[in-house]
Design an enzyme around this catalytic site. Structure first.
Site, PDB file in Angstrom:
ATOM      1  N   ALA A   1       0.876  -1.181   0.000  1.00 53.76           N
ATOM      2  CA  ALA A   1       0.000   0.000   0.000  1.00 53.76           C
ATOM      3  C   ALA A   1       0.906   1.222   0.000  1.00 53.76           C
ATOM      4  O   ALA A   1       2.057   1.154   0.446  1.00 53.76           O
ATOM      5  CB  ALA A   1      -0.867  -0.012   1.255  1.00 53.76           C
TER       6      ALA A   1
ATOM      7  N   GLY B   1       0.682  -5.021   0.925  1.00 55.50           N
ATOM      8  CA  GLY B   1      -0.494  -5.092   0.057  1.00 55.50           C
ATOM      9  C   GLY B   1      -0.210  -5.798  -1.266  1.00 55.50           C
ATOM     10  O   GLY B   1      -1.129  -6.341  -1.887  1.00 55.50           O
TER      11      GLY B   1
ATOM     12  N   GLU C   1      -0.495  -9.365  -0.517  1.00 53.06           N
ATOM     13  CA  GLU C   1      -1.925  -9.621  -0.276  1.00 53.06           C
ATOM     14  C   GLU C   1      -2.698  -9.677  -1.590  1.00 53.06           C
ATOM     15  O   GLU C   1      -3.608 -10.487  -1.757  1.00 53.06           O
ATOM     16  CB  GLU C   1      -2.482  -8.536   0.667  1.00 53.06           C
ATOM     17  CG  GLU C   1      -1.829  -8.613   2.044  1.00 53.06           C
ATOM     18  CD  GLU C   1      -2.330  -7.533   2.993  1.00 53.06           C
ATOM     19  OE1 GLU C   1      -1.937  -6.362   2.802  1.00 53.06           O
ATOM     20  OE2 GLU C   1      -3.111  -7.843   3.899  1.00 53.06           O
TER      21      GLU C   1
ATOM     22  N   GLU D   1       4.413  -5.187   7.454  1.00 59.61           N
ATOM     23  CA  GLU D   1       3.615  -4.152   8.129  1.00 59.61           C
ATOM     24  C   GLU D   1       4.012  -3.928   9.576  1.00 59.61           C
ATOM     25  O   GLU D   1       3.984  -2.794  10.054  1.00 59.61           O
ATOM     26  CB  GLU D   1       2.116  -4.491   8.055  1.00 59.61           C
ATOM     27  CG  GLU D   1       1.476  -4.222   6.699  1.00 59.61           C
ATOM     28  CD  GLU D   1       1.529  -5.408   5.738  1.00 59.61           C
ATOM     29  OE1 GLU D   1       2.351  -6.334   5.983  1.00 59.61           O
ATOM     30  OE2 GLU D   1       0.769  -5.416   4.767  1.00 59.61           O
TER      31      GLU D   1
HETATM   32  N1  CO8 Z   1       4.613   3.153  -0.610  1.00 59.83           N
HETATM   33  C1  CO8 Z   1       5.007   4.329  -1.098  1.00 59.83           C
HETATM   34  N2  CO8 Z   1       6.160   4.484  -1.784  1.00 59.83           N
HETATM   35  C2  CO8 Z   1       6.918   3.390  -1.967  1.00 59.83           C
HETATM   36  C3  CO8 Z   1       6.557   2.133  -1.457  1.00 59.83           C
HETATM   37  C4  CO8 Z   1       5.333   2.031  -0.758  1.00 59.83           C
HETATM   38  N3  CO8 Z   1       4.896   0.872  -0.257  1.00 59.83           N
HETATM   39  N4  CO8 Z   1       7.532   1.244  -1.776  1.00 59.83           N
HETATM   40  C5  CO8 Z   1       8.455   1.938  -2.470  1.00 59.83           C
HETATM   41  N5  CO8 Z   1       8.091   3.225  -2.579  1.00 59.83           N
HETATM   42  C6  CO8 Z   1       8.794   4.311  -3.254  1.00 59.83           C
HETATM   43  C7  CO8 Z   1       9.988   4.795  -2.434  1.00 59.83           C
HETATM   44  O1  CO8 Z   1       9.583   5.737  -1.452  1.00 59.83           O
HETATM   45  C8  CO8 Z   1      10.835   5.402  -3.521  1.00 59.83           C
HETATM   46  O2  CO8 Z   1      10.298   6.660  -3.838  1.00 59.83           O
HETATM   47  P1  CO8 Z   1      11.295   7.925  -4.090  1.00 59.83           P
HETATM   48  O3  CO8 Z   1      12.120   7.496  -5.294  1.00 59.83           O
HETATM   49  O4  CO8 Z   1      10.355   9.053  -4.380  1.00 59.83           O
HETATM   50  O5  CO8 Z   1      12.127   8.052  -2.842  1.00 59.83           O
HETATM   51  C9  CO8 Z   1      10.591   4.491  -4.737  1.00 59.83           C
HETATM   52  O6  CO8 Z   1       9.356   3.826  -4.476  1.00 59.83           O
HETATM   53  C10 CO8 Z   1      11.652   3.433  -4.932  1.00 59.83           C
HETATM   54  O7  CO8 Z   1      11.790   2.728  -3.700  1.00 59.83           O
HETATM   55  P2  CO8 Z   1      13.188   2.602  -2.914  1.00 59.83           P
HETATM   56  O8  CO8 Z   1      14.072   3.749  -3.222  1.00 59.83           O
HETATM   57  O9  CO8 Z   1      12.858   2.328  -1.479  1.00 59.83           O
HETATM   58  O10 CO8 Z   1      13.775   1.281  -3.619  1.00 59.83           O
HETATM   59  P3  CO8 Z   1      14.811   0.245  -2.999  1.00 59.83           P
HETATM   60  O11 CO8 Z   1      15.259  -0.624  -4.110  1.00 59.83           O
HETATM   61  O12 CO8 Z   1      15.838   0.945  -2.174  1.00 59.83           O
HETATM   62  O13 CO8 Z   1      13.932  -0.638  -1.968  1.00 59.83           O
HETATM   63  C11 CO8 Z   1      11.994  -1.871  -1.265  1.00 59.83           C
HETATM   64  C12 CO8 Z   1      12.895  -1.441  -2.451  1.00 59.83           C
HETATM   65  C13 CO8 Z   1      12.769  -2.825  -0.343  1.00 59.83           C
HETATM   66  C14 CO8 Z   1      10.790  -2.599  -1.845  1.00 59.83           C
HETATM   67  C15 CO8 Z   1      11.557  -0.605  -0.472  1.00 59.83           C
HETATM   68  O14 CO8 Z   1      11.008   0.337  -1.405  1.00 59.83           O
HETATM   69  C16 CO8 Z   1      10.520  -0.865   0.563  1.00 59.83           C
HETATM   70  O15 CO8 Z   1      10.850  -1.370   1.625  1.00 59.83           O
HETATM   71  N6  CO8 Z   1       9.247  -0.484   0.295  1.00 59.83           N
HETATM   72  C17 CO8 Z   1       8.180  -0.558   1.245  1.00 59.83           C
HETATM   73  C18 CO8 Z   1       7.749  -1.973   1.460  1.00 59.83           C
HETATM   74  C19 CO8 Z   1       6.650  -2.012   2.503  1.00 59.83           C
HETATM   75  O16 CO8 Z   1       6.870  -1.734   3.665  1.00 59.83           O
HETATM   76  N7  CO8 Z   1       5.446  -2.411   2.072  1.00 59.83           N
HETATM   77  C20 CO8 Z   1       4.317  -2.517   2.936  1.00 59.83           C
HETATM   78  C21 CO8 Z   1       3.565  -1.253   2.967  1.00 59.83           C
HETATM   79  S1  CO8 Z   1       2.240  -1.295   4.167  1.00 59.83           S
HETATM   80  C22 CO8 Z   1       1.030  -2.170   3.417  1.00 59.83           C
HETATM   81  O17 CO8 Z   1       1.210  -2.647   2.315  1.00 59.83           O
HETATM   82  C23 CO8 Z   1      -0.237  -2.293   4.169  1.00 59.83           C
HETATM   83  C24 CO8 Z   1      -1.320  -3.012   3.369  1.00 59.83           C
HETATM   84  C25 CO8 Z   1      -2.634  -2.940   4.071  1.00 59.83           C
HETATM   85  C26 CO8 Z   1      -3.258  -1.556   4.029  1.00 59.83           C
HETATM   86  C27 CO8 Z   1      -4.625  -1.535   4.571  1.00 59.83           C
HETATM   87  C28 CO8 Z   1      -5.406  -0.244   4.597  1.00 59.83           C
HETATM   88  C29 CO8 Z   1      -4.896   0.998   3.997  1.00 59.83           C
END
Ligand code: CO8
Length: 258
Positions: free
Chosen positions: A69, A114, A117, A137
């Site tokens: 998400a 997400g 999921e 999460e």
């Molecule tokens: N949300 C928003 N932006 C994201 C997300 C995300 N989940 N994942 C990546 N991005 C963005 C980064 O902020 C970055 O943006 P910018 O270039 O503007 O800084 C861009 O995508 C590229 O990402 P990274 O620079 O972080 O890339 P890396 O190769 O360094 O890392 C990863 C890749 C490991 C995948 C890393 O991006 C990461 O850890 N992402 C988040 C993963 C995460 O925690 N996902 C779970 C999110 S919570 C969720 O999914 C809850 C679901 C249920 C919701 C229910 C109700 C709302």
């Protein structure tokens, strides 16, 4: 035939296989509200389009299926809006699961939160060799909110699911297959999905539809309400604010348990 939304592409091949691509590669295809709304519209069309016999869901680019998400949007949620956002995503993923045409997630790269999921809401999963699954999460001070607490245990058993959910640890393609989270690992998951779907589509279409319906019929759905309620409550904790801030500020979170 191909149809374009702003964050999703829909293409349909000659065998009636629809390819739904989530197309927000700069944010690793993270599910913001617009993507979720378009996903719902696309699947409503798919249910009634008689030219479509089966579906493949994938992410744009090689790096990610869907990285979760949109964490930026999660920060704006309170108890009520958090519960409602969780329920909204649950309903859209339920719509995908309720599709009476086979749906395969072709997973390249990250399928986190997400994204995992979403893959689990598809009927089958084929992983690319670089696929990575995880429910991170808890590291944001949250829990899975799009059905992950229900579908992961159903797929791999409670003990293994709890380990993945409580540690947030990532699982690579081979391990995901060993756990039963994915059906197959392939160098080309979209091509492998097409092959599998073409095998399925040789069978009686009514039988295929009813087999999907029967397999899902026994699922107990009350756990989804508990998941959404708890997700909403967690949105108001300091830990959630800290976890999501830490991600956006590219640092480690310091949780206080409140
Ligand atoms: N949300 C928003 N932006 C994201 C997300 C995300 N989940 N994942 C990546 N991005 C963005 C980064 O902020 C970055 O943006 P910018 O270039 O503007 O800084 C861009 O995508 C590229 O990402 P990274 O620079 O972080 O890339 P890396 O190769 O360094 O890392 C990863 C890749 C490991 C995948 C890393 O991006 C990461 O850890 N992402 C988040 C993963 C995460 O925690 N996902 C779970 C999110 S919570 C969720 O999914 C809850 C679901 C249920 C919701 C229910 C109700 C709302």
């Amino acid at each position: 035939m191909s149809e374009s939304f702003s964050t999703i592409t829909l293409e349909i091949d000659d065998s009636g296989i629809a390819i739904v691509t989530i197309n927000r590669p700069k944010k690793l295809n993270a599910l913001n509200d617009e993507v979720l709304n378009e996903l719902a519209d696309v699947f409503k069309d798919i249910q009634i389009d008689e030219e479509i016999n089966a579906v493949i869901v994938k992410g744009a680019g090689d790096k990610a299926f869907v990285a979760g998400a949109d964490i930026k949007e999660l920060r704006e949620l309170d108890n009520r809006s958090g519960r409602m956002a969780s329920q909204k995503g649950q309903q859209i993923f339920q719509l995908i699961e309720d599709t009476r045409k086979p749906v395969i997630a072709a997973v390249n790269g990250y399928a986190l939160g997400g994204g995992a999921e979403l893959a689990m809401a598809c009927h089958l999963r084929i992983a690319g060799e670089n696929a990575v699954f995880g429910l991170p999460e808890v590291g944001l001070g949250l829990i899975p909110g799009y059905g992950g607490t229900q579908r992961l245990p159903a797929l791999i058993g409670k003990a293994r699911a709890l380990e993945m959910i409580l540690t947030g640890k990532q699982v690579k393609a081979e391990e995901a297959q060993r756990l039963g989270l994915v059906n197959k690992v392939s160098a080309d998951p979209v091509e492998a999905s097409k092959e599998l779907l073409n095998d399925i589509l040789k069978n009686g279409p009514i039988a295929v539809r009813d087999a999907i319906k029967a397999v899902y019929h026994s699922d107990n759905r009350s756990g989804y309400q508990v998941e959404a309620d708890l997700f909403g409550e967690l949105c108001e904790t300091e830990d959630c604010m800290e976890g999501t801030s830490a991600f956006l500020e590219k640092r480690k979170p310091e949780f206080k348990g409140k």
